[in-house]
Design an enzyme around this catalytic site. Sequence first.
Site, PDB file in Angstrom:
ATOM      1  N   ASN A   1      32.606  43.066  43.886  1.00  0.00           N
ATOM      2  CA  ASN A   1      31.469  42.353  44.072  1.00  0.00           C
ATOM      3  C   ASN A   1      31.495  41.187  45.146  1.00  0.00           C
ATOM      4  OD1 ASN A   1      32.489  40.677  42.443  1.00  0.00           O
ATOM      5  ND2 ASN A   1      30.896  40.816  40.898  1.00  0.00           N
TER       6      ASN A   1
ATOM      7  N   ASP B   1      43.266  32.087  37.513  1.00  0.00           N
ATOM      8  CA  ASP B   1      42.153  32.280  36.549  1.00  0.00           C
ATOM      9  C   ASP B   1      42.675  32.806  35.156  1.00  0.00           C
ATOM     10  OD1 ASP B   1      42.462  34.847  37.311  1.00  0.00           O
ATOM     11  OD2 ASP B   1      40.512  34.744  38.247  1.00  0.00           O
TER      12      ASP B   1
ATOM     13  N   GLU C   1      32.095  34.433  40.678  1.00  0.00           N
ATOM     14  CA  GLU C   1      31.179  35.505  40.771  1.00  0.00           C
ATOM     15  C   GLU C   1      29.956  35.294  41.737  1.00  0.00           C
ATOM     16  OE1 GLU C   1      31.937  38.282  39.518  1.00  0.00           O
ATOM     17  OE2 GLU C   1      32.511  38.201  37.558  1.00  0.00           O
TER      18      GLU C   1
ATOM     19  N   HIS D   1      33.927  38.789  44.531  1.00  0.00           N
ATOM     20  CA  HIS D   1      34.468  37.747  43.844  1.00  0.00           C
ATOM     21  C   HIS D   1      35.806  37.540  44.061  1.00  0.00           C
ATOM     22  CE1 HIS D   1      35.575  40.165  39.783  1.00  0.00           C
ATOM     23  NE2 HIS D   1      36.656  39.650  40.393  1.00  0.00           N
TER      24      HIS D   1
HETATM   25  C1  GLP Z   1      39.912  40.418  38.503  1.00  0.00           C
HETATM   26  C2  GLP Z   1      40.543  38.997  38.758  1.00  0.00           C
HETATM   27  C3  GLP Z   1      40.466  38.480  40.315  1.00  0.00           C
HETATM   28  C4  GLP Z   1      41.144  39.718  40.942  1.00  0.00           C
HETATM   29  C5  GLP Z   1      39.936  40.913  40.885  1.00  0.00           C
HETATM   30  C6  GLP Z   1      40.328  42.176  41.632  1.00  0.00           C
HETATM   31  O1  GLP Z   1      38.493  40.300  37.703  1.00  0.00           O
HETATM   32  N1  GLP Z   1      39.980  37.605  38.072  1.00  0.00           N
HETATM   33  O2  GLP Z   1      41.350  37.589  40.234  1.00  0.00           O
HETATM   34  O3  GLP Z   1      41.372  39.488  42.341  1.00  0.00           O
HETATM   35  O4  GLP Z   1      39.426  41.017  39.741  1.00  0.00           O
HETATM   36  O5  GLP Z   1      41.003  43.220  40.813  1.00  0.00           O
HETATM   37  P1  GLP Z   1      41.954  44.234  40.986  1.00  0.00           P
HETATM   38  O6  GLP Z   1      42.784  43.887  41.921  1.00  0.00           O
HETATM   39  O7  GLP Z   1      42.312  44.730  39.671  1.00  0.00           O
HETATM   40  O8  GLP Z   1      41.013  45.068  41.574  1.00  0.00           O
END
Ligand code: GLP
Length: 233
Positions: free
Chosen positions: A136, A67, A143, A138
């Site tokens: 959440n 992404d 989402e 995702h």
């Molecule tokens: C972000 C990214 C995801 C990632 C997630 C968790 O928003 N778009 O690809 O896996 O949130 O992030 P973190 O590892 O910082 O908790």
Amino acid sequence: MIWETLADYDDLSERAANIFLGAIRRNPRIVLALPTGRTPVRMYERVVAACTRDYHCFRDVITFNLDEYAGIERTHPGSYYTFMKQHLFGFTDIDPGNAHIPNGAASDLDAECARYERDIAAAGGLDVTFLGLGSNGHIGFNEPGTPFDSRTRVVTLAESTRIANAPLFPDGKVPTHAITMGIATILESKSIVLLASGEKKRAAIERLRSGEISEEFPASALWKHPDVTVLTA
Ligand code: GLP
């Protein structure tokens, strides 16, 4: 789904890096899907450390990031382009033409999403996809409520996701939209490795473990895939 509970974040990162390095050694032309966020940082550190000894690790590897934020230039400090440069691409011999990240600054974002899907197909599809987990549920920026048949597209970020990712945007201008691979795009990967670590992920991990499959909890789509490894700590 194979579940591995590691002692701590360090162990999880080492295990993830070993899976990563094993995959690129077995198939130097592998096609990977890669995550950003805090969770994979130490996995990348370990991959980079190993590849400093064997600098050609990435010569023929092809990567597609999951992404990218929409509406910011790739040079923005909060962009995932910047993240990948700082944590992986800046320290490996990957061919920049093989390191794909959606262009969130494209003038036609829908055309950019279609192009991204075409590029994945032209590369022969994803071999191994590494994923983080949003609190959440995702995956990528899919989402809650995302249809499981979704493909790469522009999405509106959940408010909770914008708050979680706000530290990357000290000016307070947290993007409202992003481009993400869809859930169907991710599920077409031959194998998937999900990394989830820390107290903030505990509830999401337990919900995933419950086996309930619901579009309200995007990660639960992974139960439909035959080759998923979940690393938790
Ligand atoms: C972000 C990214 C995801 C990632 C997630 C968790 O928003 N778009 O690809 O896996 O949130 O992030 P973190 O590892 O910082 O908790």
